[in-house]
Design an enzyme around this catalytic site. Structure first.
Site, PDB file in Angstrom:
ATOM      1  N   SER A 335      26.931  21.152 -17.431  1.00  0.00           N
ATOM      2  CA  SER A 335      26.414  20.115 -18.323  1.00  0.00           C
ATOM      3  C   SER A 335      27.271  20.104 -19.579  1.00  0.00           C
ATOM      4  CB  SER A 335      24.951  20.399 -18.689  1.00  0.00           C
ATOM      5  OG  SER A 335      24.413  19.340 -19.450  1.00  0.00           O
ATOM      6  N   GLU A 336      27.730  18.909 -19.976  1.00  0.00           N
ATOM      7  CA  GLU A 336      28.730  18.849 -21.043  1.00  0.00           C
ATOM      8  C   GLU A 336      28.233  19.272 -22.411  1.00  0.00           C
ATOM      9  OE1 GLU A 336      28.146  14.195 -20.410  1.00  0.00           O
ATOM     10  OE2 GLU A 336      28.149  15.907 -19.077  1.00  0.00           O
ATOM     11  N   ASN A 337      26.927  19.492 -22.568  1.00  0.00           N
ATOM     12  CA  ASN A 337      26.441  19.996 -23.850  1.00  0.00           C
ATOM     13  C   ASN A 337      26.503  21.516 -23.931  1.00  0.00           C
ATOM     14  OD1 ASN A 337      24.305  19.712 -21.855  1.00  0.00           O
ATOM     15  ND2 ASN A 337      22.895  20.448 -23.421  1.00  0.00           N
TER      16      ASN A 337
END
Length: 508
Positions: A335-337
């Site tokens: 997940s890019e966060n």
């Protein structure tokens, strides 16, 4: 107070004097928000950490509201929180006059002010945003990025300011300089240099060393390194040494002030797993045509995973695909966060505000997961360490161009999508979408009509009617839904396509 004997010993031992001075540094803790914000004025570039509602420094932001000396602010943040929360409050008061963000999201205040010409918005792909801040923190004035080549970002067509009707664009973004390295095009991205950074940590010591919990590191660590003045609000303030040196995510050299966080943490989207069943009921027992289409697409998309691979999934249908993994297939989800190793949704009552995915949904961590900042997350993505990304689409062109972030008059922001498709040579891009839109118009076209997310980046398209591969910029039909026909697919596809000699029926 030192004893007489200690004073005598220190006087005789200069090295001990230096050691004593080092271990008794002045505290950076302040008691009030007025102290924390002392000297913060107008015409500043304000960096604000957080992703959605996770890791947002609400205590400090709340204190900035209606401070007359803080105005004409350019705010840099992935998004602006929600209505009544986070930076959105400073939009309402008119203190923020420009945003540099990747995504408007569901913030109606932000969207309305932007579309009625009351603020400027410099839309920036999420990975570029993180890297622009990181570059500024490292004293690097600019860098070349593959993200956004051939899109409005390169061409300087992103709307920065609308008129009051939202129909006319008064100002657009600056075109990017293009340079080629090793046969591939890159855009020159300017660094961002902040005056003030407000960030949130789970734990900070009195010297300013910070530790971020879960996925709340997101943009906090990189923004905390950048500004001339960094203000940290911490849920827990501890003594030096209570954070192990190897656990310091943001060293004290970057931090100027620390204040206790007094605002509760919120969760934007609750998603749950009940009794270890992660499936979606509408996919298990579709009751409408829309649910049936969705079920077909998701189940077919699940066949795209390969054992041992790393994958990033866009919001919506892509996030459901892992629920239907074929037996014997193990995949690590990113997940890019800031998460590598996403687990299933939590059970009710076990939600954690510091553990959300890119869609702001509650998640858990799989065994062996790791956590990091947004800048590192997108470094993985741009460099091609992610094997597969599955995204939704508004339109796909026959040559592999993708449009999935904006409609005429409905620009929400590209988020991380442009970054995710920036390295199709190493990351396989699969698009899932219905074959036609709500008005029956084809979504697969000769050329995209909506603003592009990326050029020639899509490898495969999965719809409710068919599966296409894009080979040498040509559209090839490789699978067909058993309830459809070649004639129907031709009628509902706005581009010419070839039919694979090995055409088969979709098996889900």
């Amino acid at each position: 107070m030192l004893s007489f004997a200690t004073k005598v010993y220190i006087k005789q031992s200069p090295c001990l004097v230096r050691f004593y001075a080092i271990t008794h540094q002045k505290t950076k803790v302040v008691q009030t928000t007025d102290e924390a914000l002392q000297g913060v004025g107008s015409n500043i570039v304000l960096l604000s950490g957080g992703f959605g509602l996770s890791g947002v420094p609400d205590t400090v932001i709340n204190a900035m509201v209606n401070k007359p000396e803080i105005k004409n602010v350019t705010a840099v943040s992935n998004n602006a929180g929600l209505d009544g929360r986070g930076l959105s409050q400073l939009l309402v008061t008119g203190q923020i006059t420009k945003m540099i963000s990747s995504y408007i999201g569901g913030n109606r205040t932000f969207e309305k002010l932007y579309l009625t010409g009351q603020i400027d918005l410099e839309l920036t792909p999420q990975g570029n945003l993180a890297e622009r801040v990181r570059a500024g923190a490292a004293g690097i004035p600019g860098f070349y990025s593959p993200t956004g080549v051939g899109t409005w970002l390169e061409e300087g067509k992103l709307p920065v300011r609308y008129d009051s009707t939202g129909e006319k664009v008064l100002k657009t973004s600056e075109p990017r300089e293009v340079r080629e390295f090793n046969g591939k095009k890159y855009l020159l991205e300017p660094a961002i240099f902040g005056d003030v950074a407000v960030i949130k940590a789970f734990k900070a010591d009195t010297l300013g060393n910070c530790w971020f919990r879960g996925a709340a590191r997101n943009f906090n660590s990189v923004m905390g390194r950048n500004a001339k003045l960094t203000i940290v609000e911490a849920e827990n303030i501890v003594e030096p040494g209570d954070i192990e040196p190897e656990d310091v995510h943001l060293p004290s050299i970057y931090v100027d002030r620390v204040i206790k966080s007094t605002t509760p943490k919120d969760i934007e989207i609750y998603k749950h797993t009940e009794d270890d069943n992660t499936s979606d009921s509408s996919l298990e027992n579709p009751k409408s045509d829309a649910e049936l289409k969705r079920a077909k697409i998701v189940r077919r998309a699940a066949q795209e995973f390969t054992d041992g691979s790393f994958a990033n999934l866009g919001i919506g249908m892509p996030t459901l695909a892992p629920n239907y993994l074929p037996k014997g297939i193990s995949v690590t989800l990113q997940s890019e966060n800031g998460i590598l190793g996403l687990g299933p949704y939590p059970k009710k009552g076990e939600e954690d505000a510091d553990l959300i995915n890119a869609g702001k949904e509650t998640v858990t961590l799989a065994p062996g997961a790791s956590l990091f900042g947004s800048e590192e997350s997108f470094g993985m993505i741009r460099s091609g360490k992610i094997d597969l990304t599955i995204l939704g689409g508004l339109q796909v062109a026959a040559n592999g161009d993708l449009a999935n972030w904006g409609l005429p008059g409905r620009v929400k922001g590209m988020g991380g999508a442009m970054d995710l498709v920036s390295n199709p040579q190493n990351t396989r891009v699969v698009v899932v979408m219905e074959h036609v839109d709500k008005k029956g118009r084809p979504k697969i076209l000769e050329q995209c009509q909506f603003p592009l997310t990326g050029q020639k980046c899509v490898s495969r398209i999965i719809t409710d009617l068919a599966v296409f591969d894009i080979i040498d910029e040509k559209l090839v039909l490789i699978e067909i839904d058993p309830s459809s026909s070649i004639e129907e697919i031709k009628a509902k596809t706005g581009a010419k396509f070839e039919i694979s000699p090995n055409l088969k029926t979709i098996d889900i």
